[in-house]
Each structure stands twice: as C-alpha cells, then as structure tokens.
Scaffold this motif. Structure first.
Motif, PDB file in Angstrom:
ATOM      1  N   ARG A  32       0.830  -1.205   0.000  1.00  0.00           N
ATOM      2  CA  ARG A  32       0.000   0.000   0.000  1.00  0.00           C
ATOM      3  C   ARG A  32       0.863   1.253   0.000  1.00  0.00           C
ATOM      4  O   ARG A  32       0.602   2.215  -0.732  1.00  0.00           O
ATOM      5  CB  ARG A  32      -0.924  -0.006   1.220  1.00  0.00           C
ATOM      6  CG  ARG A  32      -1.938   1.132   1.247  1.00  0.00           C
ATOM      7  CD  ARG A  32      -2.576   1.267   2.612  1.00  0.00           C
ATOM      8  NE  ARG A  32      -1.594   1.615   3.640  1.00  0.00           N
ATOM      9  CZ  ARG A  32      -1.109   2.855   3.803  1.00  0.00           C
ATOM     10  NH1 ARG A  32      -1.505   3.844   3.009  1.00  0.00           N
ATOM     11  NH2 ARG A  32      -0.224   3.097   4.745  1.00  0.00           N
ATOM     12  N   ARG A  33       1.918   1.238   0.824  1.00  0.00           N
ATOM     13  CA  ARG A  33       2.828   2.382   0.881  1.00  0.00           C
ATOM     14  C   ARG A  33       3.565   2.573  -0.440  1.00  0.00           C
ATOM     15  O   ARG A  33       3.776   3.700  -0.892  1.00  0.00           O
ATOM     16  CB  ARG A  33       3.833   2.204   2.018  1.00  0.00           C
ATOM     17  CG  ARG A  33       3.262   2.461   3.402  1.00  0.00           C
ATOM     18  CD  ARG A  33       4.308   2.255   4.473  1.00  0.00           C
ATOM     19  NE  ARG A  33       5.536   2.979   4.181  1.00  0.00           N
ATOM     20  CZ  ARG A  33       6.680   2.832   4.857  1.00  0.00           C
ATOM     21  NH1 ARG A  33       6.743   1.972   5.847  1.00  0.00           N
ATOM     22  NH2 ARG A  33       7.741   3.526   4.536  1.00  0.00           N
ATOM     23  N   PHE A  34       3.955   1.475  -1.056  1.00  0.00           N
ATOM     24  CA  PHE A  34       4.667   1.567  -2.324  1.00  0.00           C
ATOM     25  C   PHE A  34       3.763   2.139  -3.408  1.00  0.00           C
ATOM     26  O   PHE A  34       4.180   2.955  -4.231  1.00  0.00           O
ATOM     27  CB  PHE A  34       5.185   0.183  -2.723  1.00  0.00           C
ATOM     28  CG  PHE A  34       6.074   0.192  -3.937  1.00  0.00           C
ATOM     29  CD1 PHE A  34       7.247   0.926  -3.959  1.00  0.00           C
ATOM     30  CD2 PHE A  34       5.729  -0.531  -5.060  1.00  0.00           C
ATOM     31  CE1 PHE A  34       8.067   0.939  -5.073  1.00  0.00           C
ATOM     32  CE2 PHE A  34       6.542  -0.533  -6.182  1.00  0.00           C
ATOM     33  CZ  PHE A  34       7.710   0.209  -6.189  1.00  0.00           C
ATOM     34  N   ARG A  35       2.503   1.725  -3.384  1.00  0.00           N
ATOM     35  CA  ARG A  35       1.547   2.281  -4.343  1.00  0.00           C
ATOM     36  C   ARG A  35       1.379   3.780  -4.115  1.00  0.00           C
ATOM     37  O   ARG A  35       1.303   4.569  -5.073  1.00  0.00           O
ATOM     38  CB  ARG A  35       0.207   1.562  -4.208  1.00  0.00           C
ATOM     39  CG  ARG A  35      -0.826   2.022  -5.237  1.00  0.00           C
ATOM     40  CD  ARG A  35      -2.136   1.269  -5.079  1.00  0.00           C
ATOM     41  NE  ARG A  35      -1.980  -0.147  -5.418  1.00  0.00           N
ATOM     42  CZ  ARG A  35      -1.935  -1.124  -4.516  1.00  0.00           C
ATOM     43  NH1 ARG A  35      -2.050  -0.833  -3.211  1.00  0.00           N
ATOM     44  NH2 ARG A  35      -1.795  -2.375  -4.885  1.00  0.00           N
ATOM     45  N   SER A  36       1.343   4.177  -2.837  1.00  0.00           N
ATOM     46  CA  SER A  36       1.226   5.605  -2.530  1.00  0.00           C
ATOM     47  C   SER A  36       2.450   6.374  -3.002  1.00  0.00           C
ATOM     48  O   SER A  36       2.342   7.512  -3.483  1.00  0.00           O
ATOM     49  CB  SER A  36       1.032   5.804  -1.019  1.00  0.00           C
ATOM     50  OG  SER A  36      -0.159   5.187  -0.568  1.00  0.00           O
ATOM     51  N   GLU A  37       3.627   5.767  -2.856  1.00  0.00           N
ATOM     52  CA  GLU A  37       4.852   6.420  -3.320  1.00  0.00           C
ATOM     53  C   GLU A  37       4.801   6.662  -4.823  1.00  0.00           C
ATOM     54  O   GLU A  37       5.165   7.736  -5.319  1.00  0.00           O
ATOM     55  CB  GLU A  37       6.068   5.555  -2.988  1.00  0.00           C
ATOM     56  CG  GLU A  37       7.376   6.110  -3.541  1.00  0.00           C
ATOM     57  CD  GLU A  37       8.562   5.218  -3.266  1.00  0.00           C
ATOM     58  OE1 GLU A  37       9.680   5.601  -3.675  1.00  0.00           O
ATOM     59  OE2 GLU A  37       8.391   4.155  -2.653  1.00  0.00           O
ATOM     60  N   ILE A  38       4.324   5.670  -5.563  1.00  0.00           N
ATOM     61  CA  ILE A  38       4.237   5.809  -7.017  1.00  0.00           C
ATOM     62  C   ILE A  38       3.262   6.923  -7.382  1.00  0.00           C
ATOM     63  O   ILE A  38       3.547   7.788  -8.226  1.00  0.00           O
ATOM     64  CB  ILE A  38       3.807   4.472  -7.648  1.00  0.00           C
ATOM     65  CG1 ILE A  38       4.890   3.415  -7.421  1.00  0.00           C
ATOM     66  CG2 ILE A  38       3.517   4.638  -9.132  1.00  0.00           C
ATOM     67  CD1 ILE A  38       4.470   2.020  -7.801  1.00  0.00           C
ATOM     68  N   GLU A  39       2.108   6.917  -6.734  1.00  0.00           N
ATOM     69  CA  GLU A  39       1.099   7.939  -7.036  1.00  0.00           C
ATOM     70  C   GLU A  39       1.606   9.332  -6.699  1.00  0.00           C
ATOM     71  O   GLU A  39       1.368  10.293  -7.447  1.00  0.00           O
ATOM     72  CB  GLU A  39      -0.182   7.632  -6.264  1.00  0.00           C
ATOM     73  CG  GLU A  39      -0.873   6.343  -6.721  1.00  0.00           C
ATOM     74  CD  GLU A  39      -2.034   5.966  -5.829  1.00  0.00           C
ATOM     75  OE1 GLU A  39      -2.232   6.650  -4.790  1.00  0.00           O
ATOM     76  OE2 GLU A  39      -2.758   5.004  -6.150  1.00  0.00           O
TER      77      GLU A  39
END
Length: 440
Positions: A32-39
């Motif tokens: 979830r955090r990695f997805r947030s980083e990408i966004e």
C-alpha cells in the motif's frame, strides 16, 4: 526496501529500475505504501524529482522505473568531499526549494527530506523517495515517520502536519551541507529532545545563509518561510558552468550513462537480479536491464502489448509494461547485436594444413591395407597367410590345435580390406574438407 538498477527504455533512454525485496513484497501494508509512493511521485513535475516512467505495485515483486539522474546523493557527496562552499549551498537551496514548491503544489508533504533523498545532477538537485509522503488532506495522521535528525518538532510531538514540516527539514539539510549541526549530534532521544525544546546553533554559517536557515528552523510552523520565499532569496541571478565543486562534478561525469553501443551485453541475474536495481544505491551502472523488466534474468518476450514511452510526466514515452502474472520473465539487453568476427586468412590456412596432413596420414595406411588385403586373397588360393604366414605356419608345425592356414588367410584378408575401405573414406572426407577450407 529493494535494489536499484541502471536500465534503458526500448528507445535507449537511461532509467533507474527499482525492485522491491521479496520480504517486503509479501507485506500488504508495504504494498500500500509503495503504491502511494508511485502515485505521489507521478504528481510532481519531473524537473524537480526523478519522474516515474512506469511501475507495477501489484507485480510479484513490485517494481518502479524512474528517470535516471546521473549524479550521487547529497549524503554521499558530503561523506566523500566534505561541506559545500556558500555559492554551491545557495544553488542547492534554491533547487530544493523549487522542488518543494512543486511537491506542495501537488498537494503533498514529503515528510522525509534528508541528504540521502537528494540527488545531485549537473543541472541541479532532485528530490526523490516519496515512500512516506502524504497528501495534505491526510496529514492529520499522527504516526511518527521520518529520519532522526531531520524531523520537525511537530512530527516528533505527534501534532498535525502541514507543508511547513518539509521547510524545517530543508533548513536541517542545508545546514548539514554546510558542515553545521544546528542541534548537535548524539543518540536519537537526545537529538529529538533538542529539536523540540532548544534553539538551533548556527555558528559557522555565512550570515545571510544562516539567517535563512534560522527562519526555516523556527519552532512554530507558521513562522517558517514558504518554498517560494526561499527560492526568491536563494536563486542565483545567473547560473553558468558547473554549480558544484570540482570533485563532486567529477562524480557526476563518472556516473554519466554510457551509450547503448558501449554497454556490456549481459543479462542481470535476478535483478535488477534484478532491477541489479543490498544496500540500495541510486544507480548500479554495471547491470543493464530494459525499463519495465522486473527480472531480466530470463530472455522470454513479454506477452503484454507495448505501452507508450514516457519522458518524465509525458504519457508519450512509457516503456512496455511486463505481464503481471509472469514477472520473473523479461528481457535483459543493451546495445545492438554483436556481429560475429570473420575468420582471418591465417586461421583458414592453418586449418587447411591440419586437415591435409590428417588426410595423408589416413589415406596412405588405408591404401596399404587394401593392397595387402587383396594380395592375401591371392595367396589364400596359393596357400599361406600373408603377414601372419610365418606365425601360422609355426603354429601348424607345433600341433593339431593350430588354426588352418586357409582360415588365417581368409580372416586377415577380410579385415585388411575392411579397414582399408573405412580409412579411405575418412581420408577422402578430410581431403575434401581441406580443399573447402582453402577456397576463399
């Protein structure tokens, strides 16, 4: 979190490929955090950060491809060459302030601004790693996140955050680049206590720069300047030539990407093994992978259709996205195919001589065996065993158990003829091969 590899898009543009370690990939919260980083990274103009080219947080393992920045981190440059001079500090501050302005205009708070998250490019600094960035409307979360020594008082005390938290970290980073520790050094609890309760010590800083950093380190977020105000105060009138000290500029020159034709043609094992993007480094130039390839250790074409190529934020330069159900197969290539080197004239002449010699060595005994075999066939009618006649006659004289002379002659004759024909065939093949080698 993972490994970062140097790579190329299908069009040959340099990129950095980030592959997440498997131990983190199995953690839903980390994904979830990695997805947030990408966004978050996608929202910021690529001029101020390493723009996202392509990514797949749902892949196994997750990966992300960003623009390649040819340059070391601020942390590494300071560790190897010491504090920066005032002129460099001002350009560094202006570049970071411009990046923070773009981040905050995108509605984000970085929350982890520190020397290791700032890359030094020839055209200015880049702010990277949005792993714990939060949207401004989600900043009420009080969970402590950041790096000891570079956190604002409101992060340490668990208060609600505003973009001004990044300004406090900015002041600490700029002072750090000047070789000054405003709150000293030591264990994390002592350092955090001084950040919350004590005033900074800015002795050793140039007066104007010290005054700017002092305002950034104000305890009250509302007393800190905005990125636009910092940019106005720090921006140089004209920026010509290299803005970095010569030793740091040399680091950039040494890290500049090679042309595709100069790249080693190899496949990275398990990228990067992969993305071979274990302490993560901004770039590992020795490893070469294709952008969008989470594991170029295998050379199987991807099944997914080609995606658009993307230059920084532009949707027109996105490399092809790997098939998510088969992330362990991708291509690892760089540079055009290497043509096979033609054989030299000396090599052909050497092979001709060797084959000719072998043909002679085989043909001469084979012809001799044929002649002897034929002669023994004649002698069989007349009696005697050619070659072996003396031994056969002696055996016959010794007793009745000796083999008959006729059988001896017949056996020798057939064997010699068979060996002669076989050798003749081999010798002719060698002679033909030698003749072909001699032809241009």
């Amino acid at each position: 979190m993972g490994e970062v590899f140097f790579g190329l898009t299908p069009g040959g543009r340099p990129v950095a490929v980030k592959l997440i370690h498997q131990v983190h990939a199995t953690n839903p919260e980390f994904r979830r955090r990695f997805r947030s980083e990408i966004e978050a990274a996608r929202k910021v103009n690529g001029l101020h950060t390493a723009g996202v080219v392509d990514a797949d947080p749902a892949a196994d393992p997750p990966w992300m491809v960003t623009a390649f920045i040819a340059g070391p981190s601020l942390e590494r440059a300071l560790a190897e060459h010491g504090p920066f001079p005032d002129a460099t500090l001002r350009v560094l501050g202006a570049g970071i302030a411009e990046a923070l302005e773009a981040i905050h205009e995108a509605g984000l708070i970085h929350r982890d601004l520190k020397p290791s998250n700032i890359l030094l490019g020839a055209d200015g600094p880049r702010v990277i790693d949005f792993g714990i960035a939060r949207a401004t409307d989600a900043s009420q979360a009080t969970a402590m996140a950041g790096t000891p020594g570079f956190m604002s008082p409101e992060i340490l005390t668990g208060e609600s955050l505003t973009p001004a938290a990044d300004i406090f970290a900015f002041g600490l980073v700029l002072a750090h680049a000047a070789g000054v520790r405003p709150f000293g050094e030591g264990p994390q609890p002592a350092l955090s206590y001084r950040i919350v309760h004590q005033e900074p010590s800015l002795a050793g800083l140039e007066h104007g720069l010290g005054e700017i950093i002092g305002r950034c380190l104000a305890k009250s977020p509302t007393a800190r300047p905005t990125p636009a105000q910092l940019l106005q105060e720090l921006a140089p009138s004209i920026l010509g030539g290299s803005w970095l000290p010569a030793p740091v500029q040399t680091m950039i020159d040494q890290q500049a990407p090679k042309m595709p034709s100069e790249m080693p043609r190899n496949s990275a094992d398990a990228v990067a093994g992969s993305p071979a993007l274990a302490s993560p480094a901004p770039v590992v130039p020795e490893r070469v992978v294709e952008a969008g390839s989470p594991n170029p250790g295998h050379a199987e074409p991807r099944k997914s259709p080609p995606a658009r190529a993307e230059s920084r934020k532009s949707p027109s330069a996105r490399p092809r996205k790997p098939a998510p159900k088969n992330p362990q197969r991708a291509r690892g290539t760089a540079g055009p195919p290497v043509a096979q080197r033609p054989q030299s004239g000396q090599g052909k002449e050497w092979r001709f001589r060797v084959l000719s010699l072998l043909a002679i060595v085989v043909l001469v005994p084979s012809l001799a065996m044929l002649v002897l075999g034929a002669a023994e066939g004649v002698q069989q009618v007349q009696g005697g065993c050619s070659l072996f006649a003396a031994r056969a006659n002696a055996a016959e004289a010794a007793g009745p158990t000796a083999p008959p002379l006729a059988a001896c002659a017949e056996s020798n004759s057939a064997a010699e003829i068979l060996l002669g024909v076989l050798g003749l065939g081999i010798g002719v093949s060698l002679a033909v091969g030698a003749r072909n080698r001699r032809q241009p």
